[in-house]
Design a protein around this motif. Structure first.
Motif, PDB file in Angstrom:
ATOM      1  N   ASN A  14      -0.527  -5.365   0.256  1.00  0.00           N
ATOM      2  CA  ASN A  14      -0.280  -6.800   0.270  1.00  0.00           C
ATOM      3  C   ASN A  14       0.579  -7.250  -0.912  1.00  0.00           C
ATOM      4  N   THR A  15       1.676  -7.932  -0.604  1.00  0.00           N
ATOM      5  CA  THR A  15       2.598  -8.424  -1.627  1.00  0.00           C
ATOM      6  C   THR A  15       1.917  -9.417  -2.562  1.00  0.00           C
ATOM      7  N   ASP A  16       0.966 -10.191  -2.040  1.00  0.00           N
ATOM      8  CA  ASP A  16       0.247 -11.155  -2.873  1.00  0.00           C
ATOM      9  C   ASP A  16      -0.502 -10.456  -3.997  1.00  0.00           C
ATOM     10  N   LEU A  17      -1.068  -9.284  -3.721  1.00  0.00           N
ATOM     11  CA  LEU A  17      -1.788  -8.544  -4.756  1.00  0.00           C
ATOM     12  C   LEU A  17      -0.834  -8.144  -5.874  1.00  0.00           C
ATOM     13  N   ASN A  18       0.356  -7.700  -5.499  1.00  0.00           N
ATOM     14  CA  ASN A  18       1.366  -7.334  -6.503  1.00  0.00           C
ATOM     15  C   ASN A  18       1.662  -8.524  -7.412  1.00  0.00           C
ATOM     16  N   ALA A  19       1.860  -9.686  -6.795  1.00  0.00           N
ATOM     17  CA  ALA A  19       2.172 -10.890  -7.564  1.00  0.00           C
ATOM     18  C   ALA A  19       1.004 -11.274  -8.470  1.00  0.00           C
ATOM     19  N   ASP A  20      -0.234 -11.145  -7.938  1.00  0.00           N
ATOM     20  CA  ASP A  20      -1.429 -11.466  -8.739  1.00  0.00           C
ATOM     21  C   ASP A  20      -1.475 -10.601  -9.993  1.00  0.00           C
ATOM     22  N   LEU A  21      -1.244  -9.317  -9.830  1.00  0.00           N
ATOM     23  CA  LEU A  21      -1.302  -8.409 -10.977  1.00  0.00           C
ATOM     24  C   LEU A  21      -0.184  -8.707 -11.968  1.00  0.00           C
ATOM     25  N   ARG A  22       1.010  -8.921 -11.470  1.00  0.00           N
ATOM     26  CA  ARG A  22       2.144  -9.208 -12.365  1.00  0.00           C
ATOM     27  C   ARG A  22       1.913 -10.511 -13.132  1.00  0.00           C
ATOM     28  N   THR A  23       1.356 -11.519 -12.439  1.00  0.00           N
ATOM     29  CA  THR A  23       1.067 -12.796 -13.083  1.00  0.00           C
ATOM     30  C   THR A  23       0.109 -12.602 -14.263  1.00  0.00           C
ATOM     31  N   MET A  24      -0.812 -11.669 -14.127  1.00  0.00           N
ATOM     32  CA  MET A  24      -1.788 -11.398 -15.182  1.00  0.00           C
ATOM     33  C   MET A  24      -1.236 -10.447 -16.251  1.00  0.00           C
ATOM     34  N   GLY A  25       0.026 -10.040 -16.089  1.00  0.00           N
ATOM     35  CA  GLY A  25       0.646  -9.168 -17.080  1.00  0.00           C
ATOM     36  C   GLY A  25       0.261  -7.708 -16.943  1.00  0.00           C
ATOM     37  N   LEU A  26      -0.211  -7.319 -15.747  1.00  0.00           N
ATOM     38  CA  LEU A  26      -0.615  -5.929 -15.522  1.00  0.00           C
ATOM     39  C   LEU A  26       0.399  -5.211 -14.642  1.00  0.00           C
ATOM     40  N   LYS A  27       0.646  -3.965 -14.961  1.00  0.00           N
ATOM     41  CA  LYS A  27       1.523  -3.112 -14.161  1.00  0.00           C
ATOM     42  C   LYS A  27       0.852  -2.863 -12.808  1.00  0.00           C
ATOM     43  N   VAL A  28       1.638  -2.836 -11.750  1.00  0.00           N
ATOM     44  CA  VAL A  28       1.117  -2.619 -10.409  1.00  0.00           C
ATOM     45  C   VAL A  28       0.911  -1.122 -10.195  1.00  0.00           C
ATOM     46  N   THR A  29      -0.359  -0.740 -10.010  1.00  0.00           N
ATOM     47  CA  THR A  29      -0.704   0.656  -9.741  1.00  0.00           C
ATOM     48  C   THR A  29      -1.603   0.700  -8.512  1.00  0.00           C
ATOM     49  N   VAL A  30      -1.689   1.862  -7.881  1.00  0.00           N
ATOM     50  CA  VAL A  30      -2.535   2.023  -6.692  1.00  0.00           C
ATOM     51  C   VAL A  30      -3.997   1.675  -7.008  1.00  0.00           C
ATOM     52  N   PRO A  31      -4.591   2.216  -8.069  1.00  0.00           N
ATOM     53  CA  PRO A  31      -5.988   1.870  -8.338  1.00  0.00           C
ATOM     54  C   PRO A  31      -6.198   0.361  -8.543  1.00  0.00           C
ATOM     55  N   ARG A  32      -5.322  -0.276  -9.281  1.00  0.00           N
ATOM     56  CA  ARG A  32      -5.463  -1.718  -9.509  1.00  0.00           C
ATOM     57  C   ARG A  32      -5.356  -2.491  -8.201  1.00  0.00           C
ATOM     58  N   LEU A  33      -4.392  -2.130  -7.367  1.00  0.00           N
ATOM     59  CA  LEU A  33      -4.234  -2.820  -6.085  1.00  0.00           C
ATOM     60  C   LEU A  33      -5.455  -2.641  -5.197  1.00  0.00           C
ATOM     61  N   LYS A  34      -5.948  -1.417  -5.115  1.00  0.00           N
ATOM     62  CA  LYS A  34      -7.099  -1.151  -4.243  1.00  0.00           C
ATOM     63  C   LYS A  34      -8.348  -1.876  -4.728  1.00  0.00           C
TER      64      LYS A  34
END
Length: 166
Positions: A14-34
């Motif tokens: 989900n693209t929204d998850l990517n945006a959520d993580l980036r907004t929080m200043g976190l790199k997008v990784t598989v574990p974080r997304l899951k």
């Protein structure tokens, strides 16, 4: 070890998850997304006791999805999410942290001391009483946390059935 998403994996999530993580200043990784996806799905359910998870419960749910994410990574991501304000950590019982998605809405908790089920509630009378207590002691209340402990109906019924059987 956290792995960076390749283009195909990124397209599948989900693209929204990517945006959520980036907004929080976190790199997008598989574990974080899951893990974020897991908590967001749980937040959408209204099932009591399903929105608050320990690291071990997150790990088991990921295993059930055939995710290759280790327990140490789960702990690390949960800590990062707490620091970033994505998750809230609670200590409802001794020695075990439980996490829930930070949704920005206030609620209190009631916890079953037998099965560990956690339910959320908002009670205007309790909220008013807490403000009155703070005022009576000369405090301006800025925040609060209320956790009630007891034995849920399911556990009491199970205990009654056991007693009836012998």
């Amino acid at each position: 070890m956290q792995e960076t998403l390749n283009k195909q994996q990124s397209a599948d999530l989900n693209t929204d998850l990517n945006a959520d993580l980036r907004t929080m200043g976190l790199k997008v990784t598989v574990p974080r997304l899951k893990i974020l996806d897991l908590f967001q799905k749980l937040a959408q359910t209204n099932e009591p006791g399903k929105r608050h998870l320990s690291a071990e419960e997150v790990y088991k749910l990921l295993l059930n999805e055939n995710s290759d994410i280790g327990l140490a990574t789960v702990y690390r991501v949960l800590t990062q999410f707490e620091t970033a304000g994505i998750l809230v950590r609670h200590h409802f019982d001794e020695g075990r942290a439980t996490y829930e998605l930070q949704e920005g809405r206030h609620h209190d908790h009631i916890v079953c001391m037998r099965c560990g089920k956690v339910e959320e509630f908002v009670d205007p009378a309790i909220e008013k009483a807490q403000r009155e207590v703070a005022e009576r002691f000369g405090y301006e209340m800025t925040d609060h946390s209320l956790v009630l402990y007891g034995v849920c109906e399911d556990c009491r019924n199970a205990e009654a059935r056991r007693k009836m059987q012998g």
